[in-house]
Motif scaffolding. Structure first.
Motif, PDB file in Angstrom:
ATOM      1  N   UNK A  40     -10.894  -5.403  -4.437  1.00 18.99           N
ATOM      2  CA  UNK A  40      -9.597  -5.822  -4.965  1.00 18.99           C
ATOM      3  C   UNK A  40      -8.198  -4.955  -4.415  1.00 18.99           C
ATOM      4  N   UNK A  41      -8.317  -3.699  -4.224  1.00 20.07           N
ATOM      5  CA  UNK A  41      -7.497  -2.896  -3.499  1.00 20.07           C
ATOM      6  C   UNK A  41      -7.050  -3.721  -2.042  1.00 20.07           C
ATOM      7  N   UNK A  76      -0.453  -0.954  11.381  1.00 15.11           N
ATOM      8  CA  UNK A  76      -1.015  -0.493  10.481  1.00 15.11           C
ATOM      9  C   UNK A  76      -2.633  -0.713  10.529  1.00 15.11           C
ATOM     10  N   UNK A  77      -3.435  -0.066   9.860  1.00 13.44           N
ATOM     11  CA  UNK A  77      -4.632  -0.422   9.810  1.00 13.44           C
ATOM     12  C   UNK A  77      -5.298   0.171   8.550  1.00 13.44           C
ATOM     13  N   UNK A  78      -6.500  -0.405   8.167  1.00  9.38           N
ATOM     14  CA  UNK A  78      -6.993  -0.001   6.811  1.00  9.38           C
ATOM     15  C   UNK A  78      -8.356   0.352   7.099  1.00  9.38           C
ATOM     16  N   UNK A  79      -8.798   1.374   6.406  1.00  9.33           N
ATOM     17  CA  UNK A  79     -10.215   1.994   6.466  1.00  9.33           C
ATOM     18  C   UNK A  79     -10.853   2.237   5.160  1.00  9.33           C
ATOM     19  N   UNK A  80     -12.283   1.788   4.929  1.00 11.58           N
ATOM     20  CA  UNK A  80     -12.682   2.174   3.747  1.00 11.58           C
ATOM     21  C   UNK A  80     -13.824   3.427   3.728  1.00 11.58           C
ATOM     22  N   UNK A  86      -8.024   4.059   3.063  1.00 13.96           N
ATOM     23  CA  UNK A  86      -7.057   4.622   3.685  1.00 13.96           C
ATOM     24  C   UNK A  86      -6.254   3.818   4.419  1.00 13.96           C
ATOM     25  N   UNK A  87      -4.713   3.876   4.145  1.00 13.57           N
ATOM     26  CA  UNK A  87      -3.766   3.186   4.981  1.00 13.57           C
ATOM     27  C   UNK A  87      -3.645   4.107   6.019  1.00 13.57           C
ATOM     28  N   UNK A 114      -7.107   5.840  -4.369  1.00 13.59           N
ATOM     29  CA  UNK A 114      -8.544   6.084  -4.972  1.00 13.59           C
ATOM     30  C   UNK A 114      -8.734   4.908  -6.281  1.00 13.59           C
ATOM     31  N   UNK A 115      -9.873   5.034  -6.717  1.00  3.55           N
ATOM     32  CA  UNK A 115     -10.055   4.072  -7.913  1.00  3.55           C
ATOM     33  C   UNK A 115      -9.339   4.463  -8.970  1.00  3.55           C
TER      34      UNK A 115
END
Length: 139
Positions: A40-41, A76-80, A86-87, A114-115
């Motif tokens: 969802x994030x 920009x990158x996103x990592x789980x 993390x953006x 964070x959650x």
């Protein structure tokens, strides 16, 4: 007897393993594979980035969604990770105000989500717009 897979493998740290690819399809596959609340994030982040930059370019590289523009490259990158998403703002040191997370790389700044932590959409969109105007790595 063969082993059936039910979806993408989660790598160490909880990041989905998604094949490299250009366009929205691989990014949406990554977001769908993000575990639990992180998916969802991921949807919220992708929507905010797409709202801020309607012609944003997307790709999955190194098991992470990347966002960029044709004019200025990847910004920009996103990592789980297990406990957060993390953006990475690749030239975040040039943003005002600075995103809160420092990096070992002097130009990079991070925002960790964070959650159950609300996302400040207005600030995120402002950072995305600023970041998209800074020349970065070519697409």
């Amino acid at each position: 007897m063969t082993k059936e897979t039910t979806g993408p493998v989660l790598l160490s740290g909880g990041n989905p393993q998604i094949a490299k690819g250009d366009g929205d399809g691989p990014v949406q596959a990554y977001i769908a594979a993000m575990p639990a609340w992180k998916s969802e994030v991921g949807r919220q982040l992708d929507a905010a980035i797409s709202q801020a930059i309607p012609d944003v370019r997307k790709a999955v590289k190194w098991n992470s969604p990347f966002y960029g523009t044709t004019e200025n490259g990847w910004f920009l990158g996103i990592h789980c990770f297990n406990r957060y998403v993390k953006i990475a703002f690749f030239h975040g040191a040039a943003l005002n105000p600075l995103p809160p997370g420092a990096s070992k790389q002097k130009n990079v700044r991070y925002l960790d989500i964070h959650e159950n932590e609300p996302i400040d959409d207005a600030q995120l969109i402002d950072w995305v717009r600023q970041a998209s105007r800074i020349p970065g790595d070519p697409i």
